[in-house]
Design an enzyme around this catalytic site. Sequence first.
Site, PDB file in Angstrom:
ATOM      1  CG  ASP A  37      -2.158  -0.823   1.015  1.00 30.21           C
ATOM      2  OD1 ASP A  37      -2.404  -1.227  -0.129  1.00 30.21           O
ATOM      3  OD2 ASP A  37      -2.873  -1.053   2.006  1.00 30.21           O
ATOM      4  CE  LYS A  59      -7.336   7.673  -2.067  1.00 31.54           C
ATOM      5  NZ  LYS A  59      -7.786   8.407  -0.883  1.00 31.54           N
ATOM      6  CG  MET A 172      -8.526   7.715   6.858  1.00 30.59           C
ATOM      7  SD  MET A 172      -9.327   6.191   6.384  1.00 30.59           S
ATOM      8  CE  MET A 172      -9.614   5.421   7.964  1.00 30.59           C
TER       9      MET A 172
END
Length: 259
Positions: A37, A59, A172
Amino acid sequence: MMNTPKLTVVGAGPGDPDLITLKAIKVLETADVILYDALINTDLLAYASVNTEKIFVGKRKGCYQYEQEQINELIVSRAKSDGHVVRLKGGDPFVFGRGAEEIEYAQKFGVETAMVPGISSAMAVPAYQGIPLTKRNSSESFWVITGTTKNHLLSNDVALAAKSTATVVILMGMGKLAQIISVFQHENKGDTPIAIIQNGTTAAEKTGFGTIETIGQVVIEKQLSSPAIIVIGDVVRQSPKFAFFYKNFKRQEQNVFVS
Ligand SMILES: C[S@@+](CC[C@H](N)C(=O)[O-])C[C@H]1O[C@@H](n2cnc3c(N)ncnc32)[C@H](O)[C@@H]1O
């Protein structure tokens, strides 16, 4: 001989490459394929053999290379074709890491599964800033909450946590900071200390300290953004007393990389 299809979901820790477990390193050494990741420290890939295929599935520039469904499928297909797939994830895979989902999916296809816990950013990032999540006379518990739920909303748990005396750790949450501030203002907690730590435990770490009333301005001045941990509670006041841990880390890091 065909290798047994296997998935091991492994926690890579929060960023500082030394914050990985011995067990995780041993698993990396036996990997046939690593799917990793964005938030992992890529120095950790050096623990794997040069022959191990390393595939980035995170991402990049705000865009996912792979959707979750594609990652699930890749895990199963690579386990069947190559053998041992290691899914290397930031922090701890079972803390907002989708580790459980990936294991469930692989199990449906008869792939053997295992999991190695990691040091979560929820705890290590505040710790590197000298913030103990609990301390006698300051905090008896802590909540770790996602700022952004699956439906892109602020979790209702933030409002519940704001009513308590617990330390509140939000992951987040940067996109929802204004809402988080207003939830705490609603509880008359404008003076409560808050810390925001971006890229914690890494050389790129940036921090902002303030109160619920002042933190909005601090974020603008310091240009803080994701990935960041938001810590709210009286324990944030302890930071100046204990932050020397982090300074020691920086010194060590300079010794390693700069000289
Ligand atoms: C999808 S969650 C994964 C959390 C991970 N499983 C863990 O246990 O640390 C990603 C969020 O974790 C937080 N995060 C992870 N690593 C971080 C770091 N080094 N510094 C600050 N926040 C971090 C940020 O809030 C980021 O948006």
